[in-house]
Design a protein around this motif. Structure first.
Motif, PDB file in Angstrom:
ATOM      1  N   ALA A 120      39.126  27.868  38.914  1.00 48.31           N
ATOM      2  CA  ALA A 120      39.037  28.670  37.695  1.00 48.31           C
ATOM      3  C   ALA A 120      37.635  28.560  37.084  1.00 48.31           C
ATOM      4  CB  ALA A 120      40.091  28.221  36.682  1.00 48.31           C
ATOM      5  N   SER A 166      35.229  31.767  36.475  1.00 48.19           N
ATOM      6  CA  SER A 166      34.707  32.051  35.134  1.00 48.19           C
ATOM      7  C   SER A 166      33.183  31.997  35.116  1.00 48.19           C
ATOM      8  CB  SER A 166      35.279  31.055  34.122  1.00 48.19           C
ATOM      9  OG  SER A 166      34.881  29.728  34.430  1.00 48.19           O
ATOM     10  N   SER A 170      41.190  31.315  34.309  1.00 52.70           N
ATOM     11  CA  SER A 170      39.749  31.523  34.132  1.00 52.70           C
ATOM     12  C   SER A 170      39.409  32.337  32.890  1.00 52.70           C
ATOM     13  CB  SER A 170      39.168  32.217  35.363  1.00 52.70           C
ATOM     14  OG  SER A 170      39.619  33.553  35.460  1.00 52.70           O
ATOM     15  N   THR A 207      36.021  31.827  30.635  1.00 52.12           N
ATOM     16  CA  THR A 207      35.129  32.986  30.595  1.00 52.12           C
ATOM     17  C   THR A 207      34.732  33.301  29.158  1.00 52.12           C
ATOM     18  OG1 THR A 207      36.068  33.949  32.612  1.00 52.12           O
ATOM     19  CG2 THR A 207      34.910  35.444  31.139  1.00 52.12           C
TER      20      THR A 207
END
Length: 367
Positions: A41, A45, A185, A189
């Motif tokens: 993840a 991201s 993610s 992000t």
């Protein structure tokens, strides 16, 4: 005085814009969805963050480091600039208030247990207002010194945990679906998108044409450190413990020891984290003040720093009294808000610039 900041200083500002709260909030959110696949993840991201940094860097390059809202006003109209400025000012006030609340919650839970939250908020705010009044150049210099301490803390961290690392806690790998990894993610992000503070730091960049490199380098540094913290926490405790711990990164630090004679190093690392979060709060307060300055076209923002700080303190105290609500916002609501202001706004600025160029070319051909 707000002098120019160099490329390296700007990179380190990006790092401390994201990392302090990310290390506290993200491990438990990511591990809830992906457990031992949590590093995937982070990778996903980071790729999204690099794209956001490219968009932000493109805006700064197109404007050549001009004040963001002034540049938007030139490309569209002053009315659009003011409306956008008011919306972004509200966004930065809210974001800065949540940073302050996360800072206060951590201190209240782990260090100053009996100290009233109001006292903590007032003390933190006074210190940060003083920092912001010194200007972004002074903040950048102090920030660079704090980041350099990673050269001491990272080796100490790895050395102290070496005997407790168990690679089997990372197995089995690739045990989660792409949908679960994508969901995990989203929140990191949102944190990566905080690179968009460069839009309001652009007038103080010595080399604004290097904005993309600044964003990319800062995000890669953040990704490496986040990966280090997440993987070591997984290897020490396993994914099940991380999902249950409020601060898994600091739980890992609590077992640090070097040989049989150096232990209980968590207070040292917590003190360093406090330095980092002070700087993050100062960066966001500075950006909030800069957004206010550009929105209302004031020549000096110094008289308004205290008033904006008071608004942030009141929102911190009364809008985020519940830690559960703040955690829920971080997990579910932050991505939408950050995507709107940190991604769609700079993307809209890029499209606006291209539209303006196309109109200029059309007028040139007509004449």
């Amino acid at each position: 005085m707000n002098g120019k900041i160099g490329t390296t200083q700007a990179v380190l500002l990006v790092v401390n814009t994201i990392l302090p709260t990310a290390t506290v909030v993200l491990p438990i959110i990511i591990s809830t969805y992906t457990e031992q696949d949590a590093p995937l993840a982070i990778i996903l991201s980071t790729l999204a963050g690099l794209l956001i940094a490219w968009i932000v860097g493109t805006v700064i390059q197109n404007s050549n480091g001009a004040p963001f809202l002034d540049w938007v006003g030139e490309k569209s109209s002053p009315v659009v600039s003011v409306i956008l400025g008011l919306l972004m000012l509200q966004f930065y006030l809210d974001t800065t208030a949540t940073i302050l609340r996360e800072f206060v919650n951590f201190l209240k839970d782990n260090v100053l247990i009996n100290t009233p939250i109001t006292v903590l908020v007032i003390l933190i705010l006074f210190i940060t207002i003083y920092m912001v009044r010194q200007g972004i150049e002074a903040i950048a210099r102090v920030n660079s010194l704090v980041i350099l301490l990673y050269l001491f803390f990272v080796p100490l961290y790895l050395l102290g945990l070496y005997s407790d690392l168990n690679v089997h806690h990372l197995l089995p790998m690739f045990d989660h679906s792409l949908a679960e990894i994508t969901l995990a993610s989203l929140t990191p992000t949102a944190w990566m998108s905080e690179v968009a503070v460069l839009l309001f730091l652009a007038p103080y960049l010595q080399y604004p044409q290097r904005a993309k490199i600044i964003g990319w380098t800062g995000l890669l540094f953040v990704a490496i450190l986040m990966m280090l913290i997440l993987i070591t926490a997984l290897m020490v405790f396993g994914p099940e413990f991380i999902k249950l711990s409020a601060y898994p990164g600091f739980a890992t630090i609590s077992i640090l020891r070097v040989g049989r004679f150096i232990e209980k190093l968590d207070i040292l690392f917590i003190s360093y984290w406090v330095l980092s979060i002070y700087l993050k709060f100062a960066i966001f307060l500075f950006v909030t003040v800069e957004c206010f300055k550009q929105t209302f076209r004031v020549s000096s923002s110094r008289p308004f720093i205290g008033a904006l700080g008071l608004i942030i303190a009141l929102e911190c105290l009364f809008s985020w009294q519940s830690s559960a609500k703040l955690n829920n916002y971080n997990q579910e609501g932050r991505f939408v808000v950050f995507f709107l202001f940190n991604v769609l706004v700079p993307l809209g600025a890029v499209l606006l610039n291209r539209l303006h160029k196309a109109r200029s070319k059309r007028k040139g051909l007509e004449t």
